[in-house]
Design a protein around this motif. Sequence first.
Motif, mmCIF file in Angstrom:
data_model
loop_
_atom_site.group_PDB
_atom_site.id
_atom_site.type_symbol
_atom_site.label_atom_id
_atom_site.label_comp_id
_atom_site.label_asym_id
_atom_site.label_seq_id
_atom_site.Cartn_x
_atom_site.Cartn_y
_atom_site.Cartn_z
ATOM 1 N N LEU A 1 1.724 10.120 5.469
ATOM 2 C CA LEU A 1 0.940 9.309 4.540
ATOM 3 C C LEU A 1 0.728 7.873 5.009
ATOM 4 N N LYS A 2 1.720 7.305 5.715
ATOM 5 C CA LYS A 2 1.583 5.889 6.064
ATOM 6 C C LYS A 2 2.245 5.497 7.380
ATOM 7 N N ASP A 3 3.477 5.911 7.582
ATOM 8 C CA ASP A 3 4.270 5.340 8.674
ATOM 9 C C ASP A 3 3.728 5.680 10.055
ATOM 10 N N ASN A 4 3.234 6.914 10.247
ATOM 11 C CA ASN A 4 2.704 7.277 11.563
ATOM 12 C C ASN A 4 1.480 6.437 11.913
ATOM 13 N N ALA A 5 0.600 6.252 10.944
ATOM 14 C CA ALA A 5 -0.599 5.432 11.179
ATOM 15 C C ALA A 5 -0.234 3.991 11.447
ATOM 16 N N ALA A 6 0.740 3.472 10.704
ATOM 17 C CA ALA A 6 1.159 2.084 10.913
ATOM 18 C C ALA A 6 1.697 1.893 12.327
ATOM 19 N N ILE B 1 0.838 -1.197 0.000
ATOM 20 C CA ILE B 1 0.000 0.000 0.000
ATOM 21 C C ILE B 1 0.872 1.245 0.000
ATOM 22 N N ARG B 2 0.324 2.314 -0.559
ATOM 23 C CA ARG B 2 1.073 3.567 -0.629
ATOM 24 C C ARG B 2 0.700 4.539 0.486
ATOM 25 N N ALA B 3 -0.415 4.278 1.163
ATOM 26 C CA ALA B 3 -0.862 5.192 2.212
ATOM 27 C C ALA B 3 -1.899 4.498 3.079
ATOM 28 N N ILE B 4 -2.160 5.094 4.245
ATOM 29 C CA ILE B 4 -3.235 4.657 5.132
ATOM 30 C C ILE B 4 -4.134 5.860 5.387
ATOM 31 N N TYR C 1 -10.712 1.459 -2.525
ATOM 32 C CA TYR C 1 -9.417 1.614 -1.867
ATOM 33 C C TYR C 1 -8.412 0.573 -2.344
ATOM 34 N N ARG C 2 -8.901 -0.610 -2.648
ATOM 35 C CA ARG C 2 -8.002 -1.647 -3.152
ATOM 36 C C ARG C 2 -7.398 -1.238 -4.490
ATOM 37 N N THR C 3 -8.209 -0.663 -5.359
ATOM 38 C CA THR C 3 -7.683 -0.233 -6.659
ATOM 39 C C THR C 3 -6.699 0.921 -6.513
ATOM 40 N N GLN C 4 -6.842 1.699 -5.439
ATOM 41 C CA GLN C 4 -5.946 2.832 -5.206
ATOM 42 C C GLN C 4 -4.683 2.451 -4.442
ATOM 43 N N GLY C 5 -4.629 1.227 -3.906
ATOM 44 C CA GLY C 5 -3.474 0.829 -3.112
ATOM 45 C C GLY C 5 -3.371 1.579 -1.805
#
Length: 290
Positions: free
Chosen positions: A279-284, A7-10, A56-60
């Motif tokens: 975009l992603k790491d903080n949420a992860a 995925i590119r983002a959360i 969301y799946r199509t958007q990654g």
Amino acid sequence: MIDLAKIRAIDFHTHAEEPCGCHADDGYDDLQAAMAEYFHAPWDHPPTLPRTAAHYRTQGIAAVIFPVDAERETGFRRYDNFEMADLAAEHSDILIPFASIDPARGRAGAREARRLVAEHGIQGFKFHPTMQGFYPNDRAAYPLYEAIAETGKPALFHTGQTGVGSGMRGGMGMRLKYSNPMHLDDVAADFPDMPIIAAHPSFPWQEEALAVAVHKPNVWIDLSGWRPKYFPPILIQYANTLLRDRMLFGSDWPMIRPEGWLAEFEALPIRGHARPGILKDNAARLLRLS
């Protein structure tokens, strides 16, 4: 489970407007139509949860998704948290389910929260003070917060002005005062180990939200509900500096499409070291996905 490498983002803020695709028309259609006009949403009917997952799946992009339990205050039918959790589990490669419980449900709500986490994979809880008609620091809400804190899951609170009811007669009776982010300062102090997310740029209380987040290390901010081109300079400044590790991408789907939000975010003067976290790491990290 979410594969972070794929995925590119959360997206930390999406709404399960129609978990089962139907509801009794109790004024909810009028509300949705007004919101779609306010946000210039591109659909003629709110998407079901499976449709959301497919998009969301199509958007990654992975998505935190939740209903809002505002039946007591608005009369709109309460979506069943268990139903939503079961539907989200069918799309666990892309959806991260949060539940919503009106704090007025008291100990019964606290029991439901514990069960949702223990037995149904719920990963957090959503509150909308304006729609639910309560101040977040009202002690009547504390039994529910105590249950959530026991689980270690985060609590996400709407803050600031809301598009819900905007432009409708009397704002549909909704009062903005409940969503001043300063009310979260008490909650963060009383529940220092419970992660708290202040959702949205908190207009007209942006500086209050930033002050609370800087002072209380268990407070995060999600950037949903506003197109990035409208972000105030002070919010961008703190996203680049003091709060870069506690800022979260959020769209407010289905009112704002995540791909449109991301395209506008790309044009902001966000520093290279801050962008991946937002975009992603903080949420992860917050969701313990990494």
